[in-house]
Structures are given as structure tokens and as C-alpha cells.
Scaffold this active site. Structure first.
Site, short mmCIF file in Angstrom:
data_model
loop_
_atom_site.label_atom_id
_atom_site.label_comp_id
_atom_site.label_asym_id
_atom_site.label_seq_id
_atom_site.Cartn_x
_atom_site.Cartn_y
_atom_site.Cartn_z
N ALA A 29 -1.35 -53.19 37.78
CA ALA A 29 -1.03 -54.41 36.84
C ALA A 29 0.50 -54.34 36.92
O ALA A 29 0.91 -53.68 36.29
CB ALA A 29 -1.95 -54.25 35.74
N HIS A 67 2.72 -55.53 34.49
CA HIS A 67 3.47 -54.76 33.35
C HIS A 67 3.48 -53.08 32.90
O HIS A 67 3.19 -53.08 32.07
CB HIS A 67 2.66 -55.05 32.40
CG HIS A 67 1.76 -55.54 31.71
ND1 HIS A 67 0.38 -55.36 32.39
CD2 HIS A 67 0.78 -55.55 30.66
CE1 HIS A 67 -0.62 -55.30 32.36
NE2 HIS A 67 -0.61 -55.14 30.55
N SER A 68 2.77 -52.54 33.98
CA SER A 68 2.20 -50.94 33.99
C SER A 68 3.69 -50.63 34.20
O SER A 68 3.84 -50.14 35.59
CB SER A 68 1.22 -50.77 34.51
OG SER A 68 1.14 -49.09 34.66
N PRO A 69 4.27 -49.64 33.31
CA PRO A 69 5.24 -48.71 33.37
C PRO A 69 5.00 -47.91 34.65
O PRO A 69 5.65 -47.16 34.91
CB PRO A 69 5.63 -48.09 31.78
CG PRO A 69 4.51 -47.77 31.48
CD PRO A 69 3.72 -49.09 31.42
N THR A 100 3.04 -47.60 36.58
CA THR A 100 2.81 -48.74 38.17
C THR A 100 4.79 -48.25 38.08
O THR A 100 4.73 -48.88 39.74
CB THR A 100 2.04 -50.40 38.66
OG1 THR A 100 1.02 -49.48 37.93
CG2 THR A 100 1.95 -50.39 39.86
#
Length: 204
Positions: free
Chosen positions: A14, A16-18, A20
């Protein structure tokens, strides 16, 4: 290892995942080093949370929220990846950016989509940009060397929505419950802190 023998890592994420964001450049480097192919699978983390027992950040207990910030700070410093712990435009809907990444893969290939994904995540986590805003996404794509307006148009098509939905269904079927999630030879690895295991699996 020849191209015909190269391994594939399914990359469920995703944008918006930090976590990631912290692992993204490392995954690309590992794939280049091992000759692996990356199967780019942006998916709807919210839907996966709803069937896997996950909670959105705001609904988590205070001690969990505090520890998340501490760990993000540690990893940002360790990896030397700039990261605002509490960016201006977060929480944010990831759907438009996820579909833009899919549209880029369809139009320009995997590497281009990975490069745009990195620019989008850096925009959110290091540059105080609102990745839920279409005009901001267009500009991020333009800055990365793409026709942002055309990609946005493509991202709004039924075929891109179908791929986003299919990725989400595939994530659920594969027992994914977080982002990033990597699958190599049918085995899942949750989180950028498992990339060492991913690298060993790809090199083996």
C-alpha cells in the site's frame, strides 16, 4: 541465473505505508543483485485489515502507536532514509496513488511503476505532499518523467480498477495482513525488516 530461470517476488504493498517506503529502494536493489523479477501488486490494505483483524492506526492502543513512531525513527536513521514521523497529509487515502502505479506498470513496465511508487511514497513521507490529491499525483508523475495527466486518465479506467481489486483478492487469498508483504516460492514475508530473508530466498 538466466532470465528464464530468474525468481519472482510478489510485492504486495500500500503506497501510504511508511514501512513500504523504508523498504522500497532496498527491494529494488535486491532484485537487481539477484536477477529477480518484481511482480508489482498495489492492494487495498483497508479491505485486508477488515478480514485479517488489523486496525487502522487511529484505532490502535496508545502504546502501540507510540512504539510505531519509535521504530520508524530507528529505521529511518539506520537506513538513512528521510522520513517525517507525522507528515502533514496523513492519514490519506491510498487508492488514487495505487491505481496510478498500476496504470504506469501497464503503460511503461515494472521498473517505471516501481520508480513512480518510490516518488509517491517519498512525496508523502519526506516531502509533505498530499498523495490523496489528483493534481499532486500528476505533478509527482511529471517530476518523475512521465505524462502525469495521461497516467491519471488511465488510472481511472475499469481495467485498472479491476487489477487493483484482483490484487486485493489475491492478497487476501495469500493470507496477507500487512504492507509491505513479499512472497517468494509461495512463502510470505511481512515487513521491510524481513528483506534479508527475501534476499536469501531469491538468491537460493
Amino acid at each position: 541465473m538466466s532470465a528464464s530461470q530468474s525468481k519472482v517476488v510478489q510485492y504486495f504493498f500500500a503506497p501510504h505505508s511508511p514501512w513500504t517506503y523504508l523498504g522500497h529502494a532496498r527491494l529494488m536493489a535486491i532484485a537487481a543483485k539477484t536477477g529477480a523479477q518484481i511482480d508489482v501488486r498495489p492492494f487495498d490494505l483497508g479491505k485486508v485489515f477488515s478480514v485479517s483483524g488489523g486496525l487502522p492506526l487511529a484505532k490502535r492502543a496508545p502504546q502501540r502507536q507510540a512504539y510505531r513512531l519509535a521504530e520508524l525513527a530507528r529505521w529511518s536513521a539506520f537506513l538513512q532514509v528521510p522520513l517525517n514521523l507525522q507528515p502533514k497529509f496523513f492519514p490519506v487515502s491510498p487508492e488514487a496513488s495505487a491505481k496510478l502505479i498500476i496504470a504506469t506498470r501497464l503503460a511503461h513496465g515494472v521498473e517505471a511503476s516501481l520508480n513512480l511508487a518510490h516518488a509517491i511514497m517519498r512525496g508523502l513521507w519526506a516531502e509533505e505532499r498530499n498523495i490523496g490529491d489528483e493534481e499532486t499525483l500528476v505533478q509527482i508523475a511529471v517530476d518523475a518523467g512521465f505524462d502525469g495527466r495521461q497516467l491519471l486518465k488511465t488510472s481511472e479506467t475499469a481495467s485498472v480498477q479491476a487489477e487493483y481489486d484482483a490484487n486485493t483478492e489475491a492478497a487476501t487469498a495469500a493470507s496477507v495482513f500487512g504492507s509491505p508483504w513479499y512472497i517468494v516460492d509461495g512463502e510470505g514475508y511481512w515487513g521491510q525488516d524481513r528483506l534479508d530473508f527475501v534476499e536469501r530466498a531469491l538468491a537460493g
